[in-house]
Design a protein around this motif. Structure first.
Motif, PDB file in Angstrom:
ATOM      1  N   GLY A  84       0.800  -1.218   0.000  1.00  0.00           N
ATOM      2  CA  GLY A  84       0.000   0.000   0.000  1.00  0.00           C
ATOM      3  C   GLY A  84       0.833   1.268   0.000  1.00  0.00           C
ATOM      4  N   PHE A  85       2.024   1.213   0.598  1.00  0.00           N
ATOM      5  CA  PHE A  85       2.889   2.388   0.654  1.00  0.00           C
ATOM      6  C   PHE A  85       3.251   2.894  -0.741  1.00  0.00           C
ATOM      7  N   TYR A  86       3.533   1.968  -1.650  1.00  0.00           N
ATOM      8  CA  TYR A  86       3.985   2.408  -2.977  1.00  0.00           C
ATOM      9  C   TYR A  86       2.931   2.241  -4.061  1.00  0.00           C
ATOM     10  N   TYR A  87       1.957   1.347  -3.850  1.00  0.00           N
ATOM     11  CA  TYR A  87       0.950   1.148  -4.894  1.00  0.00           C
ATOM     12  C   TYR A  87       0.075   2.384  -5.046  1.00  0.00           C
ATOM     13  N   ASN A  88      -0.203   3.077  -3.941  1.00  0.00           N
ATOM     14  CA  ASN A  88      -0.996   4.306  -4.026  1.00  0.00           C
ATOM     15  C   ASN A  88      -0.265   5.389  -4.812  1.00  0.00           C
ATOM     16  N   VAL A  89       1.054   5.326  -4.825  1.00  0.00           N
ATOM     17  CA  VAL A  89       1.846   6.293  -5.599  1.00  0.00           C
ATOM     18  C   VAL A  89       1.617   6.084  -7.091  1.00  0.00           C
ATOM     19  N   THR A 405      11.035   1.356  -6.391  1.00  0.00           N
ATOM     20  CA  THR A 405      11.643   0.159  -6.980  1.00  0.00           C
ATOM     21  C   THR A 405      12.134  -0.785  -5.888  1.00  0.00           C
ATOM     22  N   LEU A 406      12.714  -0.223  -4.837  1.00  0.00           N
ATOM     23  CA  LEU A 406      13.195  -1.032  -3.713  1.00  0.00           C
ATOM     24  C   LEU A 406      12.037  -1.786  -3.053  1.00  0.00           C
ATOM     25  N   LEU A 407      10.949  -1.069  -2.764  1.00  0.00           N
ATOM     26  CA  LEU A 407       9.790  -1.693  -2.131  1.00  0.00           C
ATOM     27  C   LEU A 407       9.134  -2.719  -3.050  1.00  0.00           C
ATOM     28  N   ASP A 408       9.031  -2.379  -4.318  1.00  0.00           N
ATOM     29  CA  ASP A 408       8.389  -3.270  -5.282  1.00  0.00           C
ATOM     30  C   ASP A 408       9.137  -4.589  -5.413  1.00  0.00           C
ATOM     31  N   THR A 409      10.469  -4.525  -5.270  1.00  0.00           N
ATOM     32  CA  THR A 409      11.298  -5.724  -5.421  1.00  0.00           C
ATOM     33  C   THR A 409      11.280  -6.579  -4.161  1.00  0.00           C
ATOM     34  N   PHE A 410      11.394  -5.955  -3.004  1.00  0.00           N
ATOM     35  CA  PHE A 410      11.605  -6.711  -1.769  1.00  0.00           C
ATOM     36  C   PHE A 410      10.354  -6.896  -0.906  1.00  0.00           C
TER      37      PHE A 410
END
Length: 555
Positions: A84-89, A405-410
């Motif tokens: 949720g932290f990065y998908y909303n972006v 990219t970091l969050l999406d990968t890990f």
């Protein structure tokens, strides 16, 4: 609520293409994708629906069936929160593009804007000779569309790397705030509101996708793109990456392992036919992904035809497809403003639908576990929404794409596969396939067939274990285009991945440490607690030990 559960998984057909495009000839991706769908995707999808519907609980409290595995529930909730932290972006980007599309001339069609560099190349003058040195068109970052994305939206040129983030962009901050507000008011009353919103967010994309597909296949060069989509290069099947991507994509597209299915299924009627739902939903979802591939690759064929390059030269993965290549293709069409608005409305509704599912998994999972949160659901929903907004601000800085990219990968790579593996082991081996089958019979009047029981107990866990091991062995240092992430960033990434995975063994240790008795007695109790409850007709499994003897359990 059943329709909410079904459509919630049909949220992002473009994810399929994002993985397909990693491979030179995408058709090779279809073989492992379909195989994993049959032996892992559908069985685990069915398992989660039945698990949530029978126990009427969220991702954490559903493990009253086997308390030592409650850490699995907390793990998937944390993973859903990370996403949720990065998908909303990404949804905020779509909203920004949508606002930017309400002009007579789309802002990514020429090089006369303030964000363009002196080397910006007019796409009308572009041909293969401009590239040189074997550079693919998809990697050429000097087109107006590429510069609008990286310089106009992200301001990536103002960052030197993940160590140089800068401040959040105010335009994206406002878009992100709008997205979070929409999500809050869609979720604050639970399925009473989200069940209504999802009728729009899940059905509108189908209409738009159909329109884009019909228009796409009429473009010159579309046939070549579709032919490349369906072509199978069997040599690619020797590469581990193809199989890992297919396995990961199954869980992303079906939503298994994120706690979403369990949360939604918990609102179903007890006698709802979740077996039918599992087959119907997973089939429709994957067929939708497959059909949407024709819409995407017809555009790729058109772009290759326009620039006189090969299909594989315009194929790209990740955000480059959605925010660079597709907008560029739209800008060349007659009535480009209309097509741009339609396309980004589709992305916006897809994103909101998907994000609603993830946030509902977090809210339901924790609210069912902590009654004080359930009693103040609106306030808790606001806290989750506002918290994701604050942390997402790191992803809309000048160097925010590196954080994303970091969050999406890990955040949801190896960790989500591990969580689903532990879930399959907990249900099939500790709770027991036979017990689980009896639960399903109580709901629907029939037991699962031999195929499903074999997949749950042997095939799916073995497959998941293999993929987890291979994904760790084949890990490569993180990169974004030509930028290589520093070693400390990779360590932070693995720390994020381990932060969710560690909850599984940590909770097991916690349970062992908080129950009195010898190690042997405690071990036997924790594993067989459900059998004891079943034999004594115990319906409330929220147990607490007073004392422990070899043959007697006190609840």
């Amino acid at each position: 609520s059943r329709n909410f559960q079904i459509v919630s998984t049909l949220d992002n057909p473009f994810l399929f293409q994002l993985q397909c495009l990693i491979i030179l000839f995408p058709g090779a991706f279809l073989i492992p994708y379909i195989l994993f769908l049959i032996i892992a995707g559908m069985p685990l999808f069915y398992m989660e629906l039945a698990l949530g519907q029978y126990n009427r609980e969220g991702a954490a409290t559903v493990w009253k069936i086997c308390p030592v595995f409650k850490g699995v529930g907390y793990a998937v909730i944390l993973i859903a929160l990370y996403v949720g932290f990065y998908y909303n972006v990404i949804i905020a980007w779509s909203l920004y593009y949508l606002f930017s599309s309400f002009t007579f001339e789309l802002p990514w069609t020429n090089c006369d804007n303030s964000w363009n560099s002196p080397n910006c190349t007019d796409p009308k003058l572009f041909n293969a000779s401009v590239l040189g040195n074997g550079t693919k068109y998809s990697k050429y970052k000097l087109t107006p569309a590429a510069e609008f994305y990286e310089r106009g939206v992200l301001h990536l040129h103002e960052s030197r790397g993940i160590h140089d983030l800068g401040l959040p962009r105010w335009q994206l901050s406002l878009c992100l705030l709008v997205v979070v507000i929409i999500l809050f008011f869609s979720l604050w009353k639970g399925v009473k509101t989200s069940g209504k919103v999802v009728w729009i967010t899940a059905t509108l994309p189908y209409v738009v996708l159909f329109v884009l597909l019909i228009h796409g296949i009429t473009l010159p060069g579309a046939y070549n793109g579709i032919n490349a989509y369906l072509h199978i290069d069997f040599r690619r099947l020797k590469e581990a990456t193809v199989w890992i991507d297919a396995a990961t994509q199954i869980f992303y597209s079906l939503g298994a392992g994120f706690g979403v299915l369990i949360a939604f299924a918990s609102y179903n009627k007890f006698d709802n036919n979740c077996y039918r739902d599992a087959l119907l939903t997973s089939t429709i979802n994957c067929v939708t992904s497959f059909i949407s591939g024709f819409a995407i690759f017809s555009i790729l064929g058109y772009m290759a035809h326009e620039h006189k390059v090969k299909i594989e030269d315009v194929a790209t993965e990740g955000a480059g497809l959605v925010f660079i290549l597709y907008p560029e293709a739209i800008s060349t069409l007659s009535g480009s403003t209309f097509w741009a608005v339609v396309f980004f409305i589709m992305l916006l509704t897809l994103g909101i639908d998907s994000s609603m599912g993830g946030m509902e998994a977090v809210i339901t999972g924790l609210a069912d576990d902590f009654q004080i949160l359930k009693q103040h659901r609106k306030l808790f929903t606001f806290g989750v929404s506002f918290g994701t907004f604050l942390l997402a601000l790191f992803c809309i800085t000048n160097g925010g794409i590196y954080v994303l990219t970091l969050l999406d990968t890990f955040a949801a790579g190896t960790s989500i596969l591990f969580a689903v593996l532990m879930e399959a082991i907990g249900v099939s081996w500790f709770y027991g396939v036979d017990r689980f089958s009896e639960d399903i019979q109580q709901m629907m009047g029939f037991k699962p067939g031999l195929y499903w029981r074999l997949c749950w107990k042997f095939v799916s866990p073995a497959f998941l274990l293999f993929v987890v091991i291979v994904s760790i062995i084949n890990f490569k240092p993180l990169t974004y285009d030509d930028y290589t992430f520093p070693l400390w960033a990779n360590r932070i990434g693995w720390g994020i991945a381990l932060s969710s995975m560690i909850l599984v063994p940590a909770y097991i240790i916690y349970k062992f440490m908080n129950v009195r008795g010898t190690f042997k007695e405690v071990s036997r109790m924790l594993i067989n607690v459900i059998k004891c409850c079943y034999e004594t007709k115990c319906l409330d499994l929220s147990w607490q030990f007073v004392s422990l003897t070899p043959k007697t359990y006190y609840f």
